[in-house]
Enzyme design. Structure first.
Site, PDB file in Angstrom:
ATOM      1  CG  HIS A  40      -0.374   0.154   2.518  1.00 25.46           C
ATOM      2  ND1 HIS A  40      -0.165  -0.893   3.382  1.00 25.46           N
ATOM      3  CD2 HIS A  40       0.083   1.247   3.174  1.00 25.46           C
ATOM      4  CE1 HIS A  40       0.366  -0.460   4.501  1.00 25.46           C
ATOM      5  NE2 HIS A  40       0.539   0.833   4.400  1.00 25.46           N
TER       6      HIS A  40
ATOM      7  CG  ASP B 116      -0.108  -4.164   2.826  1.00 27.51           C
ATOM      8  OD1 ASP B 116       0.337  -3.552   1.837  1.00 27.51           O
ATOM      9  OD2 ASP B 116      -0.548  -3.599   3.843  1.00 27.51           O
TER      10      ASP B 116
ATOM     11  CB  SER C 216       3.323   1.676   6.101  1.00 29.97           C
ATOM     12  OG  SER C 216       2.023   1.321   6.441  1.00 29.97           O
TER      13      SER C 216
END
Length: 610
Positions: free
Chosen positions: A162, A193, A271
């Site tokens: 993402h 992911d 992230s």
């Protein structure tokens, strides 16, 4: 992507939740890749942890949470899974507070200041250009985000998928350096992911010491999360412990894979950053967090078992092919009377309720079969299997250890008789995709009628109120009957003399053209191109009919494209010759299946999707 991404989880509670903004970017925050459910479905939120943001989207999203490693549709706890990245300078104070409320938990750990493994963590700068799903011939305004990544050797970096979704430029910067280097995306695993990056510059890799992937941790093991949250340029370290390991929801890919729950603070920008154990080994990748008024400090890490599967898949195939699935909807067999009725003598097994037509299991299993083992590992009546010592985990875990094309041996009880069958595992085929392959949606314009396939990003962009309950139900609950099947929508009508009377039509499913059932948008383009009839007769849901004169439609095409500034009447993928991969299949005349596609959409945790 710092989007709110509750992609697959729904329950049947009538409530909604308004999420606070939480991503960090140069654009206003609303949430993107979340699958907007039917208006009557339960509120909860899951968000990934990068710096990506989206404009023009609603900030009300509804879905359900996972409980005990499986999707649950009961009275689910309201939650917000937050996205992480860089805060816009002109955000309102209350929005800033929702991002910075945990800043005091992030410290530059003095005892780790000189640790060499920290130098392998880099900051990621990504410029994103999203497709405009409502106007599929163009893209939206670009925006930027920040995240984290780390070196794994052989000139490669790992980050979250993402973080680099719809990327037009990716740059990375090492700790203590002031130079940004251009990176390329080699592979992107939406379901897990994870994304694999490479940097061609030799200067970037000088003195680099890649990280080594460690073992799966145990409960209460110490964990240290490293990254570049809150838009800072210096590295940040937070510490905690492993609080749970189970099959959990991956919000970005709407998938169920093994996940590590930790209590270390994870914030916007974390992230793609690594999580370490006390030995300095990387035990996973930070990727999402759970927020609610009832819970605090619940973050999630992608374990090294999932990361290794991604890397092995890439090495095997030269690309990422995805995690496989059995394609089954299963029911738990906790009730003794139910087991006795099915002639299951012991307290084990799960009942086959529905089989995806696109799966290999469709040719092997039958509804009513009871699966009691997977590769000789016994499956419990709650759909769990043994995991390490004194633990049990969701049955889906065993499937995720396989690769696409692998064969699994199932122990099955059918009408009281035990047998073993073999099933080839394949990635799931979604009738309504969660992400668009190639990044740009297909479209076809006929006399100003704009046709495009239904996708979850389109539902988000249009908002569920304009899609209609019947179509939303079909999108959520239907199964693809063959690979390549699509729900084709009339997205809008570009007003022109040739389409007078149809201008107000929008977001309606087209079923047939001149009596032929439409399989996908490429099939529709083929039917239009090969049509020799005087009229083009489109049949929509609820028996609504649109009739156009074929020659007049062709003549008006160039004028309509010029008036609306559209470069082409169709997307480039529809210029290729149409190949019929289905043949004459009578079942295509039947309506779509009514089977749900995830546990949450049932509203009952006695069902499992594998």
């Amino acid at each position: 992507m710092a989007a709110t991404v509750s992609n697959c989880c729904f329950s049947l509670l009538n409530s909604t939740v308004k999420l606070p903004p939480c991503s960090v970017s140069t654009r206003p925050t609303t949430f993107s890749t979340l699958q907007t459910p039917i208006s009557s479905l339960t509120p909860t939120q899951k968000e990934s942890v990068s710096g990506k943001e989206f404009r023009g989207r609603r900030d009300e999203r509804r879905s359900s949470i996972y409980v005990d490693g499986s999707k649950s549709g009961g009275k689910a706890q309201t939650a917000a899974f937050k996205s992480f990245g860089t805060q816009r300078k002109d955000k309102k104070d209350k929005e800033k507070e929702s991002v910075f409320d945990r800043k005091d938990q992030q410290v530059e750990a003095g005892n780790l200041q000189d640790a060499t493994f920290l130098n392998a963590v880099v900051k990621v700068y990504c410029t994103h250009t999203e497709p405009d799903y409502s106007l599929p011939w163009q893209k939206q305004r670009q925006f930027t985000s920040t995240g984290s990544a780390f070196m794994i050797g052989d000139g490669k970096l790992l980050t979250n998928a993402h973080c680099v979704e719809h990327e037009t430029q990716v740059k990375v910067k090492r700790r203590g350096d002031d130079t940004k280097y251009v990176a390329r995306v080699l592979a992107r695993g939406v379901d897990c992911d994870i994304a694999l990056l490479s940097v061609d510059s030799k200067e970037f890799w000088e003195g680099a010491e890649p990280l080594e992937l460690g073992r799966l941790p145990h409960l209460q093991d110490a964990v240290t999360v490293v990254g570049y949250p809150l838009g800072g340029d210096t590295i940040s370290v937070t510490k905690g412990v492993v609080s749970r390991i189970e099959v959990t929801s991956y919000a970005h890919g709407s998938s169920d894979l093994l996940g590590i729950q930790i209590d270390a603070a994870i914030n916007p920008g974390n992230s793609g950053g690594p999580a370490f154990n006390d030995q300095g080994e990387c035990i996973g990748v930070a990727f999402q967090v759970y927020r609610s008024e009832e819970a605090e400090n619940i973050g999630y890490v992608i374990p090294t078992t999932v990361v290794s599967h991604f890397l092995d898949d890439y090495e095997r195939n030269g690309k990422y092919t995805g995690f496989p699935s059995l394609g089954l909807l299963l029911q738990k067999l906790e009730n003794p009377a139910l087991r006795a009725c099915l002639k299951v003598k012991s307290s084990e097994g799960v009942l086959v309720r529905r089989i995806e037509p696109t799966s290999d299991a469709y040719n092997v299993l039958k509804q009513g079969d009871v699966i009691v083992s997977f590769d000789d590992i016994r499956v419990g009546c709650e759909g769990t299997v043994p995991f390490r010592s004194n633990e049990r985990i969701a049955f889906r875990y065993l499937i995720s250890q396989k690769f696409a094309g692998d064969v699994a041996e199932l122990g099955v009880i059918r009408a009281g008789e035990f047998m073993k069958v073999k099933v080839v595992l394949k990635p799931r085929v979604h009738l309504v995709p969660y992400h668009i392959d190639g990044g740009q949606p297909s479209y076809l314009i006929i006399a100003g009628l704009v046709f495009t396939p239904l996708s979850e990003p389109l539902i988000e962009e249009e908002c569920e109120d304009s899609i209609g309950l019947k179509l939303l139900t079909k999108a959520r609950y239907s199964l693809a009957r063959f690979k390549g099947e699509q729900i084709v929508l009339l997205s809008q009508v570009l007003a022109n003399e040739v389409n007078i009377g149809y201008e107000d039509m929008s977001n309606q499913q087209v079923l047939k053209l001149n009596g032929t059932r439409i399989r996908n948008i490429h099939h529709l383009a083929h039917l239009v191109d090969s049509c020799k009839d005087k009229y083009l007769v489109f049949e929509f849901e609820d028996n609504y009919i649109v009739v156009l004169e074929r020659e007049a439609s062709t003549a008006a095409s160039s004028c309509i494209l010029k008036d609306y500034g559209i470069p082409s009447e169709r997307s480039s993928d529809l210029l290729e010759p149409y190949v019929d991969s289905v043949g004459d299949n009578q079942s295509l005349d039947k309506d779509y299946a009514d089977s749900p596609v995830s546990n949450f959409e049932i509203g009952f945790d006695g069902l499992l999707w594998t």
